[in-house]
Design a protein around this motif. Structure first.
Motif, PDB file in Angstrom:
ATOM      1  N   ASN A 111       0.810  -1.231   0.000  1.00 61.95           N
ATOM      2  CA  ASN A 111       0.000   0.000   0.000  1.00 61.95           C
ATOM      3  C   ASN A 111       0.836   1.270   0.000  1.00 61.95           C
ATOM      4  O   ASN A 111       0.542   2.217   0.727  1.00 61.95           O
ATOM      5  N   LEU A 112       1.845   1.281  -0.834  1.00 61.89           N
ATOM      6  CA  LEU A 112       2.724   2.451  -0.881  1.00 61.89           C
ATOM      7  C   LEU A 112       2.219   3.428  -1.948  1.00 61.89           C
ATOM      8  O   LEU A 112       2.035   3.051  -3.104  1.00 61.89           O
ATOM      9  N   SER A 113       1.961   4.669  -1.522  1.00 56.99           N
ATOM     10  CA  SER A 113       1.430   5.682  -2.441  1.00 56.99           C
ATOM     11  C   SER A 113       2.158   7.009  -2.257  1.00 56.99           C
ATOM     12  O   SER A 113       2.518   7.363  -1.141  1.00 56.99           O
ATOM     13  N   PHE A 114       2.366   7.689  -3.360  1.00 54.99           N
ATOM     14  CA  PHE A 114       2.823   9.081  -3.288  1.00 54.99           C
ATOM     15  C   PHE A 114       2.685   9.703  -4.668  1.00 54.99           C
ATOM     16  O   PHE A 114       2.507   9.000  -5.672  1.00 54.99           O
ATOM     17  N   SER A 115       2.745  11.032  -4.706  1.00 56.08           N
ATOM     18  CA  SER A 115       2.823  11.679  -6.009  1.00 56.08           C
ATOM     19  C   SER A 115       3.832  12.814  -5.919  1.00 56.08           C
ATOM     20  O   SER A 115       4.175  13.270  -4.837  1.00 56.08           O
ATOM     21  N   LEU A 116       4.310  13.209  -7.075  1.00 55.10           N
ATOM     22  CA  LEU A 116       5.414  14.174  -7.108  1.00 55.10           C
ATOM     23  C   LEU A 116       5.169  15.194  -8.208  1.00 55.10           C
ATOM     24  O   LEU A 116       4.830  14.839  -9.337  1.00 55.10           O
ATOM     25  N   GLU A 161      21.335  13.935   4.627  1.00 48.93           N
ATOM     26  CA  GLU A 161      21.400  14.037   3.172  1.00 48.93           C
ATOM     27  C   GLU A 161      20.006  14.326   2.604  1.00 48.93           C
ATOM     28  O   GLU A 161      19.845  15.178   1.729  1.00 48.93           O
ATOM     29  N   ALA A 162      18.993  13.622   3.133  1.00 48.03           N
ATOM     30  CA  ALA A 162      17.624  13.824   2.669  1.00 48.03           C
ATOM     31  C   ALA A 162      17.196  15.279   2.905  1.00 48.03           C
ATOM     32  O   ALA A 162      16.699  15.944   1.994  1.00 48.03           O
ATOM     33  N   ILE A 163      17.430  15.794   4.110  1.00 44.43           N
ATOM     34  CA  ILE A 163      16.989  17.162   4.428  1.00 44.43           C
ATOM     35  C   ILE A 163      17.741  18.179   3.569  1.00 44.43           C
ATOM     36  O   ILE A 163      17.149  19.132   3.070  1.00 44.43           O
ATOM     37  N   SER A 164      19.036  17.973   3.397  1.00 44.32           N
ATOM     38  CA  SER A 164      19.831  18.999   2.718  1.00 44.32           C
ATOM     39  C   SER A 164      19.571  19.021   1.214  1.00 44.32           C
ATOM     40  O   SER A 164      19.693  20.060   0.585  1.00 44.32           O
ATOM     41  N   MET A 165      19.197  17.894   0.637  1.00 50.83           N
ATOM     42  CA  MET A 165      19.020  17.827  -0.818  1.00 50.83           C
ATOM     43  C   MET A 165      17.589  18.085  -1.282  1.00 50.83           C
ATOM     44  O   MET A 165      17.377  18.546  -2.392  1.00 50.83           O
ATOM     45  N   ALA A 166      16.602  17.687  -0.463  1.00 49.36           N
ATOM     46  CA  ALA A 166      15.263  17.512  -1.022  1.00 49.36           C
ATOM     47  C   ALA A 166      14.304  18.666  -0.742  1.00 49.36           C
ATOM     48  O   ALA A 166      14.469  19.412   0.218  1.00 49.36           O
ATOM     49  N   ASP A 167      13.286  18.794  -1.600  1.00 50.71           N
ATOM     50  CA  ASP A 167      12.169  19.703  -1.338  1.00 50.71           C
ATOM     51  C   ASP A 167      11.166  19.018  -0.423  1.00 50.71           C
ATOM     52  O   ASP A 167      10.447  19.676   0.322  1.00 50.71           O
ATOM     53  N   GLN A 168      11.106  17.689  -0.525  1.00 46.82           N
ATOM     54  CA  GLN A 168      10.193  16.907   0.312  1.00 46.82           C
ATOM     55  C   GLN A 168      10.893  15.619   0.724  1.00 46.82           C
ATOM     56  O   GLN A 168      11.642  15.048  -0.064  1.00 46.82           O
ATOM     57  N   VAL A 169      10.616  15.187   1.949  1.00 48.28           N
ATOM     58  CA  VAL A 169      11.178  13.910   2.415  1.00 48.28           C
ATOM     59  C   VAL A 169      10.031  12.971   2.780  1.00 48.28           C
ATOM     60  O   VAL A 169       9.190  13.301   3.618  1.00 48.28           O
ATOM     61  N   ALA A 170      10.010  11.807   2.131  1.00 46.67           N
ATOM     62  CA  ALA A 170       9.014  10.784   2.448  1.00 46.67           C
ATOM     63  C   ALA A 170       9.681   9.725   3.308  1.00 46.67           C
ATOM     64  O   ALA A 170      10.768   9.243   2.986  1.00 46.67           O
ATOM     65  N   VAL A 171       9.024   9.374   4.414  1.00 42.47           N
ATOM     66  CA  VAL A 171       9.607   8.408   5.339  1.00 42.47           C
ATOM     67  C   VAL A 171       8.940   7.046   5.150  1.00 42.47           C
ATOM     68  O   VAL A 171       7.715   6.937   5.185  1.00 42.47           O
ATOM     69  N   LEU A 172       9.766   6.019   4.951  1.00 44.60           N
ATOM     70  CA  LEU A 172       9.248   4.660   4.807  1.00 44.60           C
ATOM     71  C   LEU A 172       8.987   4.052   6.181  1.00 44.60           C
ATOM     72  O   LEU A 172       9.735   4.283   7.132  1.00 44.60           O
ATOM     73  N   SER A 173       7.933   3.255   6.251  1.00 41.23           N
ATOM     74  CA  SER A 173       7.643   2.547   7.492  1.00 41.23           C
ATOM     75  C   SER A 173       8.483   1.261   7.548  1.00 41.23           C
ATOM     76  O   SER A 173       9.213   0.949   6.625  1.00 41.23           O
ATOM     77  N   ARG A 221       8.988  -2.817   7.333  1.00 41.29           N
ATOM     78  CA  ARG A 221       8.491  -3.772   6.349  1.00 41.29           C
ATOM     79  C   ARG A 221       7.200  -4.434   6.806  1.00 41.29           C
ATOM     80  O   ARG A 221       7.107  -4.790   7.969  1.00 41.29           O
ATOM     81  N   PRO A 222       6.261  -4.663   5.905  1.00 40.89           N
ATOM     82  CA  PRO A 222       6.218  -4.185   4.524  1.00 40.89           C
ATOM     83  C   PRO A 222       6.042  -2.664   4.486  1.00 40.89           C
ATOM     84  O   PRO A 222       5.156  -2.134   5.145  1.00 40.89           O
ATOM     85  N   ALA A 223       6.856  -2.010   3.692  1.00 41.79           N
ATOM     86  CA  ALA A 223       6.953  -0.553   3.769  1.00 41.79           C
ATOM     87  C   ALA A 223       5.858   0.164   2.982  1.00 41.79           C
ATOM     88  O   ALA A 223       5.505  -0.225   1.873  1.00 41.79           O
ATOM     89  N   ASN A 224       5.335   1.199   3.624  1.00 37.74           N
ATOM     90  CA  ASN A 224       4.563   2.200   2.894  1.00 37.74           C
ATOM     91  C   ASN A 224       5.159   3.552   3.258  1.00 37.74           C
ATOM     92  O   ASN A 224       6.162   3.616   3.963  1.00 37.74           O
ATOM     93  N   ILE A 225       4.542   4.623   2.748  1.00 40.15           N
ATOM     94  CA  ILE A 225       5.076   5.937   3.107  1.00 40.15           C
ATOM     95  C   ILE A 225       4.276   6.477   4.284  1.00 40.15           C
ATOM     96  O   ILE A 225       3.073   6.680   4.202  1.00 40.15           O
ATOM     97  N   LYS A 226       4.974   6.646   5.417  1.00 38.16           N
ATOM     98  CA  LYS A 226       4.304   7.048   6.655  1.00 38.16           C
ATOM     99  C   LYS A 226       3.885   8.501   6.609  1.00 38.16           C
ATOM    100  O   LYS A 226       2.852   8.884   7.127  1.00 38.16           O
ATOM    101  N   ASN A 227       4.765   9.321   6.059  1.00 42.09           N
ATOM    102  CA  ASN A 227       4.586  10.752   6.149  1.00 42.09           C
ATOM    103  C   ASN A 227       5.482  11.430   5.125  1.00 42.09           C
ATOM    104  O   ASN A 227       6.556  10.930   4.827  1.00 42.09           O
TER     105      ASN A 227
END
Ligand code: ADP
Ligand code: MG
Length: 249
Positions: A26-31, A190-202, A204-210
């Motif tokens: 159940n992993l979902s996101f859009s960009l 690295e994620a904070i310094s590079m990205a406009d948005q950071v998605a955190v994986l839960s 396993r089984p991984a989805n995007i928590k936030n």
């Protein structure tokens, strides 16, 4: 704003001799176009699996993917061929696709000049530093003119100081070339310094928590190095550290 990448309820199970391994569920996101999204998760959480699915190397067990554009995939290792020169490493993809024409060559030469590799075009990979090799790998990925870049832990093979410098370089190239980017990493800073948005994986089984929006623009400018020095950096770090399931057994 319409999204260039739309992923809905992806699931991925692997079947091995030890049985079934549910990696994604159940992993979902859009960009949105032009954004850099970091996907943050510990080692083994399914980050490379997700990129392999997005790039069509793997078929997911479930879910829908809608991608509007061409993908360029930069793997964790630079995969430069030691027996080919820098220029011959960069042109290899187009050569195989029989698309190496004058226009493509001109574009590649421009990238080499813009990003400090022109003088090194006839050298061999072993003559270059780790950071330069990484830039070559990125230019090779850009040479096929992708709309969306997938970067798999692009700095993990570099030592700490080099990583800081190279992430600045790579960031500038991505933003100059205006590429929508998905960067997977296990490194919170690295994620904070590079990205406009950071998605955190839960777990396993991984989805995007936030998904966190990162706003570390200092007087209309963001660079990974400056971002690391911003006062808010630590707050983002603390939030993401809490969110990551590295604390639980
Ligand atoms: P990450 O990139 O986050 O470190 P991966 O996506 O490489 O994680 O792997 C996630 C999990 O799936 C790991 O436990 C890994 O061993 C397993 N895995 C990856 N690819 C396969 C495969 N082809 N067959 C079986 N298991 C796999
Ligand atoms: Mg991986």
């Amino acid at each position: 704003m319409s999204s260039i990448v739309d992923v809905k309820n992806i699931g991925m199970n692997f079947y091995t001799v030890d049985g079934e391994l549910k990696v994604l569920e159940n992993l979902s996101f859009s960009l949105e176009e032009g954004k850099i999204l970091a996907i943050l998760g510990p080692s083994g959480s399914g980050k490379s699996t997700l990129l392999n699915i997005l790039s069509n190397l793997l078929k997911p067990t479930a879910g829908d993917i809608n991608i509007k554009g061409k993908i360029g995939y930069m793997f964790q290792r630079d995969h430069l061929l030691e027996w080919r020169t820098i220029i011959d490493n960069i042109t290899i993809g187009l050569e195989i696709q029989k698309k190496l024409n004058d226009d493509a060559m001109e574009k590649i030469n421009k990238l080499l000049k813009n990003y400090g590799l022109w003088e090194f075009r006839n050298r061999y990979p072993r003559e270059l530093s780790g950071g330069m090799r990484q830039r070559v790998a990125l230019i090779r990925t850009l040479s096929v003119d992708p709309d969306i870049l997938l970067l798999d832990e692009p700095f993990s093979a570099l030592d700490y100081q080099t990583r800081l410098m190279v992430s600045d370089d790579i960031y500038k190239i991505i933003k100059n070339e205006n590429k929508t980017t998905i960067l997977v990493t296990h490194d919170i800073s690295e994620a904070i310094s590079m990205a406009d948005q950071v998605a955190v994986l839960s777990k396993r089984p991984a989805n995007i928590k936030n998904i966190y929006d990162i706003d570390l623009t200092v007087s209309n400018e963001k660079t990974p190095l400056l971002a690391r020095k911003a006062p808010e950096f630590k707050d983002y770090f603390d939030n993401l550290w809490r969110e990551l399931d590295v604390h639980e057994k």
